[in-house]
Design a protein around this motif. Structure first.
Motif, short mmCIF file in Angstrom:
data_model
loop_
_atom_site.label_atom_id
_atom_site.label_comp_id
_atom_site.label_asym_id
_atom_site.label_seq_id
_atom_site.Cartn_x
_atom_site.Cartn_y
_atom_site.Cartn_z
N ILE A 235 -0.64 -2.31 9.75
CA ILE A 235 0.63 -1.79 10.28
C ILE A 235 1.48 -1.22 9.14
O ILE A 235 2.07 -0.14 9.26
N LEU A 236 1.53 -1.93 8.03
CA LEU A 236 2.30 -1.45 6.88
C LEU A 236 1.76 -0.12 6.38
O LEU A 236 2.52 0.83 6.16
N ARG A 237 0.46 -0.03 6.21
CA ARG A 237 -0.13 1.20 5.69
C ARG A 237 0.04 2.35 6.67
O ARG A 237 0.28 3.49 6.27
N ASN A 238 -0.09 2.07 7.97
CA ASN A 238 0.14 3.11 8.98
C ASN A 238 1.58 3.62 8.94
O ASN A 238 1.86 4.74 9.36
N SER A 239 2.47 2.78 8.43
CA SER A 239 3.89 3.12 8.34
C SER A 239 4.26 3.77 7.01
O SER A 239 5.43 4.06 6.76
N GLY A 240 3.26 3.97 6.16
CA GLY A 240 3.51 4.58 4.86
C GLY A 240 3.97 3.61 3.80
O GLY A 240 4.50 4.02 2.77
N ILE A 241 3.76 2.31 4.04
CA ILE A 241 4.17 1.27 3.07
C ILE A 241 2.91 0.74 2.39
O ILE A 241 2.01 0.22 3.04
N LYS A 242 2.86 0.89 1.09
CA LYS A 242 1.67 0.55 0.34
C LYS A 242 1.50 -0.96 0.18
O LYS A 242 2.46 -1.68 -0.09
N CYS A 243 0.27 -1.42 0.37
CA CYS A 243 -0.08 -2.82 0.10
C CYS A 243 -0.93 -2.88 -1.16
O CYS A 243 -1.36 -1.85 -1.69
N GLU A 244 -1.17 -4.09 -1.62
CA GLU A 244 -2.08 -4.27 -2.75
C GLU A 244 -3.52 -4.20 -2.24
O GLU A 244 -3.80 -4.53 -1.10
N ASN A 245 -4.43 -3.75 -3.09
CA ASN A 245 -5.85 -3.80 -2.74
C ASN A 245 -6.38 -5.20 -3.05
O ASN A 245 -7.20 -5.40 -3.95
N LYS A 246 -5.87 -6.14 -2.30
CA LYS A 246 -6.23 -7.54 -2.47
C LYS A 246 -6.44 -8.15 -1.08
O LYS A 246 -5.73 -7.81 -0.13
N LEU A 247 -7.41 -9.03 -0.99
CA LEU A 247 -7.63 -9.75 0.27
C LEU A 247 -8.48 -10.98 -0.01
O LEU A 247 -9.57 -10.89 -0.56
N PHE A 248 -7.96 -12.14 0.36
CA PHE A 248 -8.77 -13.35 0.37
C PHE A 248 -9.02 -13.74 1.82
O PHE A 248 -8.27 -13.36 2.71
N VAL A 249 -10.09 -14.50 2.07
CA VAL A 249 -10.44 -14.83 3.46
C VAL A 249 -10.89 -16.28 3.66
O VAL A 249 -11.18 -16.68 4.78
#
Length: 425
Positions: A235-249
């Motif tokens: 949702i953030l990226r679709n809104s033009g708000i950059k996230c970190e290229n990080k993901l834990f699972v």
């Protein structure tokens, strides 16, 4: 009264909805529908399994729409709940406080945890429900100086029937889930809209004015994203708000073996845990591996199994429906270390190490794509976000917990709610 839109009805969304309703007019938007536990006869499906019709974990969504399953390029199975209550309805009901990463940032969540302890029934009183195999595993772990401890559970387990279906939705109301917080918010006037998937937030003059969904536009003075670690970043990226290229699972790998009449499939999920530095070990019957992994060919009642749940590195990201996640060499080494300990436990149980077999690596505790830093330790608000847009899920977590996250997510959401009240009332 200001309008607040909360996206997601799981642990974070429900906790912040309960906290804010009455001070604001709250609307919770949930992409899924009302949750129903898995109602099919598992014995019948066990017979059907022998036909070879079950070959892809994603097939389960045809029978159980509340469980969403995706796969990474490395064939890791990603699981999350989609429906009212989010993944809390599919959890093992574990109520563990794991906030070391927050303390390292100078964040003290004592007040939020204490409030949750007052509001939610949490019990350790389920040992009298344990089956003989679980008791034997616990004693072996104790003799190996692994310091096993019963896991506190959300709910009242006096009525537990040992059906073993905790992670398929409790049919008997024993396990607490976030729908109870949602009802409390509804009783105070909150609105809940199901089947309402949010694509992005609307931005006007640097502020959020609402959210776009397939049901139309919802206006808001404040928006809180609590759609989970797989969906909030999208949702953030679709809104033009950059996230970190990080993901834990928090990957899970089960070590299993044939043990006649062990009935781990009829045991409550994760009755106790061994806490290691980078992973935990716990008895856990993995239904996904049982139905879809060809190595799990024995009858369910005759499979003894221990899970390794890893606190993995944040090496990955999510974009739309694509999840990129790889395990580093260090992750693999730590996972193997957990497997080796499980095999030693089984050896002391009387099972030869060469007779053990592994499950399918699966995961369902995503987070970390917009992690809090020391800079945000008081505001819980990243500078990339408009001042009236907040996050209340594991997207904020600075690192993997390697443990069940629900209680910690709710504590974080409680702090976010407190900050919003201080800022906007």
């Amino acid at each position: 009264m200001k309008k607040v839109i909360i996206v997601g009805s799981g642990a974070g969304g429900a906790a912040v909805a309960k906290k804010l309703q009455g001070k604001f007019h709250v609307t919770v938007l949930e992409s899924g529908s009302y949750f129903k536990p898995f109602s099919f006869n598992l014995s019948a499906f066990e017979k059907l399994k022998k036909t070879g019709l079950f070959f892809d974990e994603r097939e389960i969504q045809l029978l159980f729409p509340s469980m969403k399953i995706r796969k990474t390029e490395e064939r890791m199975v990603m699981v999350n709940g989609i429906g009212l209550g989010g993944t809390t309805t599919l959890s093992a009901g574990n109520a563990l406080r794991i906030d070391k990463g927050f303390k390292e940032l100078g964040i003290n969540l004592d007040d939020e945890f204490e409030e949750l302890y007052r509001e939610i029934p949490i019990t350790y009183d389920h040992q009298n429900k344990w089956r003989d195999a679980t008791r034997k595993l616990f004693e072996i772990c104790r003799q190996m100086d692994l310091n096993p401890k019963p896991i506190p559970k959300f709910g009242d387990y006096k009525g537990c029937t040992n059906c073993g279906r905790c992670v398929l939705g409790c049919q008997f109301g024993v396990k607490w889930d976030s729908r109870q917080f949602l009802k409390a918010a509804q009783d105070l006037g909150a609105e809940i809209v199901t089947g309402c998937k949010v694509s992005k937030v609307a931005l006007e003059k640097g502020l959020v004015s609402g959210v776009h969904t397939q049901k139309g536009f919802y206006a808001a003075d404040i928006v809180i994203l609590a759609a989970g670690g797989f969906s909030t970043p999208v949702i953030l990226r679709n809104s033009g708000i950059k996230c970190e290229n990080k993901l834990f699972v928090d990957p899970v790998l089960c070590v299993a073996a044939e043990s006649k009449g062990s009935f781990m499939n009829k045991e409550l999920s994760m009755p106790f845990a061994v806490q290691k530095e980078h992973y935990i070990l716990s008895p856990y019957f993995d239904f996904l591996s049982f139905f879809f992994n060809k190595n799990w060919r024995h009858p369910a009642a005759d499979i003894l199994t221990l899970m390794v749940k890893l606190g993995d590195s944040s090496n990955g990201c999510t974009d739309n429906n694509r999840i990129r996640k790889t395990l580093t060499e260090v992750d693999k080494e730590r996972l193997q270390d957990g497997v080796d300990i499980c095999r030693e436990i089984f050896s002391r149980y009387g099972i030869k190490k060469e007779n053990t077999f592994l499950g399918t690596i699966n995961a369902g505790h995503p987070g970390g794509m917009l992690p809090l830093t020391i800079k945000e330790s008081e505001t819980f608000h990243n500078s990339r976000l408009p001042e009236n847009l907040y996050i209340a899920d594991a997207t904020l977590f600075p690192q993997s917990l390697g443990n069940p996250p629900i209680l910690t997510i709710m504590a974080v959401a409680g702090r976010v709610g407190k900050i919003i009240m201080e800022r906007f009332i």
